[in-house]
Design a protein around this motif. Sequence first.
Motif, PDB file in Angstrom:
ATOM      1  N   GLY A 108      -4.258  -9.655   0.105  1.00  0.00           N
ATOM      2  CA  GLY A 108      -4.315  -8.654   1.073  1.00  0.00           C
ATOM      3  C   GLY A 108      -4.633  -8.759   2.896  1.00  0.00           C
ATOM      4  N   SER A 111      -3.319  -6.320   9.203  1.00  0.00           N
ATOM      5  CA  SER A 111      -2.057  -5.934  10.542  1.00  0.00           C
ATOM      6  C   SER A 111      -0.717  -5.747   9.884  1.00  0.00           C
ATOM      7  N   LYS A 115       4.023  -0.563   9.952  1.00  0.00           N
ATOM      8  CA  LYS A 115       3.210   0.567   8.893  1.00  0.00           C
ATOM      9  C   LYS A 115       4.869   0.723   7.778  1.00  0.00           C
ATOM     10  N   GLY A 124      -2.522   6.708   0.109  1.00  0.00           N
ATOM     11  CA  GLY A 124      -2.751   5.874   0.703  1.00  0.00           C
ATOM     12  C   GLY A 124      -1.877   4.857   0.978  1.00  0.00           C
ATOM     13  N   SER A 125      -1.538   3.232   1.080  1.00  0.00           N
ATOM     14  CA  SER A 125      -0.647   2.999   2.099  1.00  0.00           C
ATOM     15  C   SER A 125      -0.330   1.331   0.318  1.00  0.00           C
ATOM     16  N   PHE A 128      -0.156  -3.638   1.636  1.00  0.00           N
ATOM     17  CA  PHE A 128      -1.037  -4.461   2.130  1.00  0.00           C
ATOM     18  C   PHE A 128      -1.591  -5.716   1.086  1.00  0.00           C
ATOM     19  N   CYS A 142      -0.870   0.830  -4.833  1.00  0.00           N
ATOM     20  CA  CYS A 142      -1.105   2.025  -3.632  1.00  0.00           C
ATOM     21  C   CYS A 142      -2.514   1.726  -3.434  1.00  0.00           C
ATOM     22  N   VAL A 143      -3.443   1.689  -2.606  1.00  0.00           N
ATOM     23  CA  VAL A 143      -4.394   1.335  -2.061  1.00  0.00           C
ATOM     24  C   VAL A 143      -5.010   2.570  -0.860  1.00  0.00           C
ATOM     25  N   LYS A 145      -6.769   5.286   1.621  1.00  0.00           N
ATOM     26  CA  LYS A 145      -6.802   4.197   2.710  1.00  0.00           C
ATOM     27  C   LYS A 145      -8.473   3.824   2.843  1.00  0.00           C
ATOM     28  N   GLU A 147      -9.610   1.871   1.358  1.00  0.00           N
ATOM     29  CA  GLU A 147     -10.238   0.510   0.312  1.00  0.00           C
ATOM     30  C   GLU A 147      -8.908  -0.203   1.066  1.00  0.00           C
ATOM     31  N   LEU A 148      -8.724  -0.548   2.541  1.00  0.00           N
ATOM     32  CA  LEU A 148      -6.874  -1.360   2.299  1.00  0.00           C
ATOM     33  C   LEU A 148      -8.103  -2.520   3.423  1.00  0.00           C
ATOM     34  N   LYS A 150      -9.029  -5.363   5.159  1.00  0.00           N
ATOM     35  CA  LYS A 150     -10.061  -6.168   6.957  1.00  0.00           C
ATOM     36  C   LYS A 150      -9.655  -7.258   7.089  1.00  0.00           C
TER      37      LYS A 150
END
Length: 200
Positions: A108, A111, A115, A124-125, A128, A142-143, A145, A147-148, A150
């Motif tokens: 994962g 940054s 985007k 979500g996104s 990532f 699909c993750v 938001k 659980e994005l 870090k």
Amino acid sequence: MTIPIPTGPPARKPLGPGLIAFIVIDVILVVGVVIAAVVLLGGGSGAPGTSPTTPVAGATTPVAGATTSASPSAPVTSADRPGGTDQRFATPSGNIVCDITANGARCGIASLAQKPAPVDGCDGSVGFVYVVDASGKVDVPCVPKKELPKKAGKDVNVLGYGQKSAAYGFTCTSDESGMACVDDATGTGFSLARAGGRVL
């Protein structure tokens, strides 16, 4: 006085050993040539009526959110994988964190430079997180938001640039441009960097 005249064919001399050896060698050479011709013209190995098959690898173009598969001949499960120890590591920047378990290699990124575009049906996104599982299939899930990924904490081991981490038949390689993880058996996998990810 009457002299008998022979009526039958004259008696033949027996073949000499040199002539017999010459004939035997000729027969062996002829048989060898016939066998060689059959092998060359018959296509070499394999049962009669069969032809050798050559596997063709298909290429796929990665699309955000798409799932690709290595299509193994038989389903592979985590129980079929080579042994190892679960591993967790990060790039020196801490931006990418990866895990290798018997179920697959997962990375994962906290940054991205840009985007990712939204994907229909994903609340979500996508882009990532990348995963290659025990069957060699690559997934870009699909993750949500919340659980994005870090950045890595100080408790996560750092995999230096140019170093590799391997377990359970997966290998991840850290590079200045990002991280790449592959299934050793199929060669399928992914690379992930600030510029984005792609399926290998």
